[in-house]
Design an enzyme around this catalytic site. Structure first.
Site, PDB file in Angstrom:
ATOM      1  N   PHE A 244       0.871  -1.183   0.000  1.00  0.00           N
ATOM      2  CA  PHE A 244       0.000   0.000   0.000  1.00  0.00           C
ATOM      3  C   PHE A 244       0.908   1.234   0.000  1.00  0.00           C
ATOM      4  CE2 PHE A 244      -2.201  -3.327   2.456  1.00  0.00           C
ATOM      5  CZ  PHE A 244      -3.384  -3.468   1.747  1.00  0.00           C
ATOM      6  N   ASP A 266       1.333  -1.339  -4.895  1.00  0.00           N
ATOM      7  CA  ASP A 266       0.133  -0.517  -4.767  1.00  0.00           C
ATOM      8  C   ASP A 266      -0.820  -0.871  -5.905  1.00  0.00           C
ATOM      9  OD1 ASP A 266      -0.560   2.084  -2.977  1.00  0.00           O
ATOM     10  OD2 ASP A 266      -1.543   2.245  -4.919  1.00  0.00           O
ATOM     11  N   ALA A 295      -3.233  -5.580  -3.147  1.00  0.00           N
ATOM     12  CA  ALA A 295      -2.209  -5.867  -2.146  1.00  0.00           C
ATOM     13  C   ALA A 295      -2.333  -7.274  -1.575  1.00  0.00           C
ATOM     14  CB  ALA A 295      -2.272  -4.839  -1.025  1.00  0.00           C
ATOM     15  N   ASP A 315       0.751  -0.246   4.951  1.00  0.00           N
ATOM     16  CA  ASP A 315       0.064   0.990   5.327  1.00  0.00           C
ATOM     17  C   ASP A 315      -1.223   1.126   4.514  1.00  0.00           C
ATOM     18  OD1 ASP A 315      -0.567   3.494   6.288  1.00  0.00           O
ATOM     19  OD2 ASP A 315       0.900   4.560   5.042  1.00  0.00           O
ATOM     20  N   CYS A 355      -5.116   3.866   9.667  1.00  0.00           N
ATOM     21  CA  CYS A 355      -5.586   5.256   9.730  1.00  0.00           C
ATOM     22  C   CYS A 355      -7.097   5.297   9.946  1.00  0.00           C
ATOM     23  CB  CYS A 355      -5.194   6.008   8.463  1.00  0.00           C
ATOM     24  SG  CYS A 355      -5.855   5.315   6.929  1.00  0.00           S
TER      25      CYS A 355
END
Length: 410
Positions: A244, A266, A295, A315, A355
């Site tokens: 990612f 990615d 991914a 990530d 996140c």
């Protein structure tokens, strides 16, 4: 779809139009007085007059005893029906008001960083609810993710230019948050002009290429800066896998700090092209490779190929952006850990990031450890990282502390 960039202007509500809105008894007035910046729709008296207010309208907020609490921006279309703007209910949102907040935000960043590449405004924590501003040298990108900011965008832009002296200001209208506020997805040029191509951004010794008009969010994720640096500190001589990768965040930082090689994965070909351009600008293209694809599929394929890395970092995007997606999101984080762990060499490092607003640190850590265990590996947690100081956290608002990074030695 995002429209082509163009100039835009907005006419804010006049001061004489200001209404008064009142909390319901069920609302937590004490939390709001102590800094919680939001009023939810089920906490406000929503009579016919309140429902008739235009999105972004300014109003005086009162508690149940009619005591003033401050100035809020109201949006009857949003679950966050009111956002606290100022403790003074009679505050005027003129250019000076915006300049004071922007100057305070810039002063902090200037003390933190030697070069003007950072998040300049991080929404509520910088006193501008729903507003994100990232700075790229002499260009700023504004995300006005709340209706009140859209209504005052021309004044905000003028204040931004006055405080920072930047030559160009762009508006980025992408993202789900604007939709929740009833706003469109039309981006534009607010001042100056859009860049001809990607801009080089120096960070942690690496060079990143940021596409400010066609890339994800504002073009670059500044929040991971300290986590890039930590991973890079472990990368000398290492074989690195960055999954990612976007524009090569972890991979390029690792190469700048002596990694033997880096593979960036990615799903976006344009993002990987930017990562390749960054590697070429740094003179490390001979140690850099990319692989486009889903991914999860690429992780499984790498294992089938017998690939092994000393440092693996994943990530992913927010798998749990809101509470309804929490369970599915945690399963996805567990799956990432389960697929990535077998690729880590003995005594190597696995970095896992989230996140997601809805997944707190404890839940994310549990999912990560479970995934590592189901891969037949055991890990010792050596570091927990968060967003950089240009993304300050508002203690009263858990959502402002969204980024978590866990580093395990396997």
């Amino acid at each position: 779809m995002t429209a082509p960039f163009s100039d835009s202007a907005h006419t804010p509500q006049t001061e004489t139009d200001r209404a008064t809105v009142r909390l319901l008894p069920k609302a937590n007035a004490r939390a709001i007085r102590h800094g919680f910046p939001w009023v939810y729709a089920n906490e406000l008296v929503t009579d016919r007059r309140t429902k008739a207010l235009s999105p972004g309208a300014l109003a005086r907020l009162e508690d149940t005893t009619r005591q003033p609490m401050g100035l809020v921006a109201v949006n009857p279309l949003s679950k966050i029906i009111a956002r606290m703007l100022d403790e003074d209910p009679e505050a005027r949102l003129d250019q000076g008001w915006f300049e004071a907040r922007l100057a305070r935000a810039q002063d902090l960043r200037a003390r933190l960083y030697d070069a003007p590449f950072y998040r300049l405004v991080h929404a509520e924590t910088d006193g501008l609810p729903g507003v994100v501003i990232d700075r790229f040298g002499d260009t700023c990108v504004i995300q006005p993710n709340a209706a009140w900011a859209e209504a005052h965008l021309s004044t905000l832009t003028a204040a931004l230019v006055a405080v920072t002296g930047v030559a160009h200001v762009l508006k980025n209208a992408a993202g789900r948050t604007r939709g929740l506020e009833g706003l469109d997805d039309v981006s534009g040029v607010l001042h100056g002009q859009a860049p001809d191509g990607p801009l080089p951004v120096p960070m942690n010794g690496a060079t990143y290429l940021a596409d400010l008009t066609g890339g994800q969010k504002t073009g670059l994720f500044y929040d991971q800066r300290p986590n890039h640096a930590f991973a890079a500190s472990l990368a000398r001589g290492a074989r690195v896998l960055d999954v990612f990768a976007h524009v090569g965040g972890f991979g390029l930082a690792a190469l700048a700090n002596g990694a033997a090689g880096a593979l960036c994965v990615d799903g976006s070909a344009p993002a990987l092209d930017l990562a390749q351009g960054g590697a070429e600008a740094m003179g490390v293209a001979d140690r850099f490779a990319t692989r486009q694809g889903d991914a999860f599929d690429v992780l499984a394929a790498l294992r089938a190929e017998g690939a092994e890395f000393d440092l693996v970092i994943c990530d992913p995007p927010a798998f749990a952006p809101a509470k309804p997606a929490l369970d599915a999101g945690l399963r996805a984080y567990e799956r990432v850990a389960r697929l990535a762990a077998p690729l880590v060499a003995e005594n190597g490092i696995l970095g896992l990031c989230s996140c997601s607003h809805a997944a707190d640190l404890g839940a994310f850590r549990t999912a990560s450890v479970r995934g590592i265990g189901r891969a037949g590996r055991r890990g010792a947690l050596i570091h927990t990282g968060f967003a950089g100081p240009d993304h300050p956290l508002l203690p009263q608002l858990a959502e402002s502390g969204y980024l978590k990074s866990l580093f395990f030695r396997l």
